[in-house]
Design a protein around this motif. Sequence first.
Motif, PDB file in Angstrom:
ATOM      1  N   THR A 269     -51.185 -43.136  26.810  1.00 61.38           N
ATOM      2  CA  THR A 269     -51.383 -42.262  25.659  1.00 61.38           C
ATOM      3  C   THR A 269     -50.211 -41.299  25.506  1.00 61.38           C
ATOM      4  O   THR A 269     -49.761 -41.010  24.385  1.00 61.38           O
ATOM      5  CB  THR A 269     -52.699 -41.475  25.807  1.00 61.38           C
ATOM      6  OG1 THR A 269     -53.759 -42.387  26.062  1.00 61.38           O
ATOM      7  CG2 THR A 269     -53.019 -40.699  24.540  1.00 61.38           C
TER       8      THR A 269
ATOM      9  N   GLU B 128     -47.903 -40.821  22.133  1.00 67.29           N
ATOM     10  CA  GLU B 128     -47.951 -39.554  21.412  1.00 67.29           C
ATOM     11  C   GLU B 128     -46.766 -38.639  21.681  1.00 67.29           C
ATOM     12  O   GLU B 128     -46.487 -37.745  20.881  1.00 67.29           O
ATOM     13  CB  GLU B 128     -49.255 -38.829  21.754  1.00 67.29           C
ATOM     14  CG  GLU B 128     -50.493 -39.601  21.309  1.00 67.29           C
ATOM     15  CD  GLU B 128     -51.769 -38.805  21.487  1.00 67.29           C
ATOM     16  OE1 GLU B 128     -51.693 -37.582  21.734  1.00 67.29           O
ATOM     17  OE2 GLU B 128     -52.855 -39.410  21.383  1.00 67.29           O
TER      18      GLU B 128
ATOM     19  N   PHE C 153     -50.010 -32.572  23.019  1.00 69.60           N
ATOM     20  CA  PHE C 153     -50.826 -33.526  23.765  1.00 69.60           C
ATOM     21  C   PHE C 153     -51.892 -32.801  24.591  1.00 69.60           C
ATOM     22  O   PHE C 153     -53.042 -33.236  24.667  1.00 69.60           O
ATOM     23  CB  PHE C 153     -49.936 -34.367  24.674  1.00 69.60           C
ATOM     24  CG  PHE C 153     -50.664 -35.407  25.466  1.00 69.60           C
ATOM     25  CD1 PHE C 153     -50.964 -36.635  24.908  1.00 69.60           C
ATOM     26  CD2 PHE C 153     -51.039 -35.169  26.783  1.00 69.60           C
ATOM     27  CE1 PHE C 153     -51.633 -37.609  25.632  1.00 69.60           C
ATOM     28  CE2 PHE C 153     -51.711 -36.132  27.519  1.00 69.60           C
ATOM     29  CZ  PHE C 153     -52.016 -37.362  26.939  1.00 69.60           C
TER      30      PHE C 153
END
Length: 220
Positions: free
Chosen positions: A71, A75, A100
């Motif tokens: 992830t 991101e 994040f």
Amino acid sequence: MRTRATQADRSARSRTALLESAARGLSRHGYGHLKLEQVAREAGYTRGALYHQFKDKLDLTLAVCAWFRETYWHEVARHVEQEPEPVAALLTLARGHAVFCRRDVARVPIALRLEFSGQDHPVGREVERNYETLLTRCAGLIDAGRAAGTIPPGRPTRARAVGSISRHLGARDSPPPRGPARQAFDALEGTVIALAGQAPDDELFAARAVAGVLGLAPPS
């Protein structure tokens, strides 16, 4: 075909929800105090649904580490890779890291690193691997910036910053030396944890923390 696709989508959604819930739990409570029933409940699923996806707490936590890494790439890191200039890339990393960590998962890496410090444990090894990847990338950007003249010269980045923390564990007489890469990431991590969710200040001060360590003008 439609039924199988729907089942796959539901399985993927439940897995993601459980991973995010577990990440929040690890961030708040660490591995030792993580309760699987609570993870499932906060994700909106039963404990049986969790065990359908993960064998046990170790399996779930290792999956969280992998989820965090994947992830983070989508991101944050991929945007850093798109920046051709090292200083811009480092500041993009700082700002992206802050955004994040608005998910209330900011403490996952540091909580697990501290909890498994000095232990030969699968979770500790996986967290160290993720951490080393970030340090290596930071060190490379600092070296590139110094070579281009956009980052002031200073202490070596790689020899001191990238060595695994685990190599120094147990050395009670003196802490492991910290190079600019580790200093920058430690400053970033500490700032984001302190300001987690306080947008837009978290982005601004994360970037300023990294800039300050590297001797750069503070971004506005």
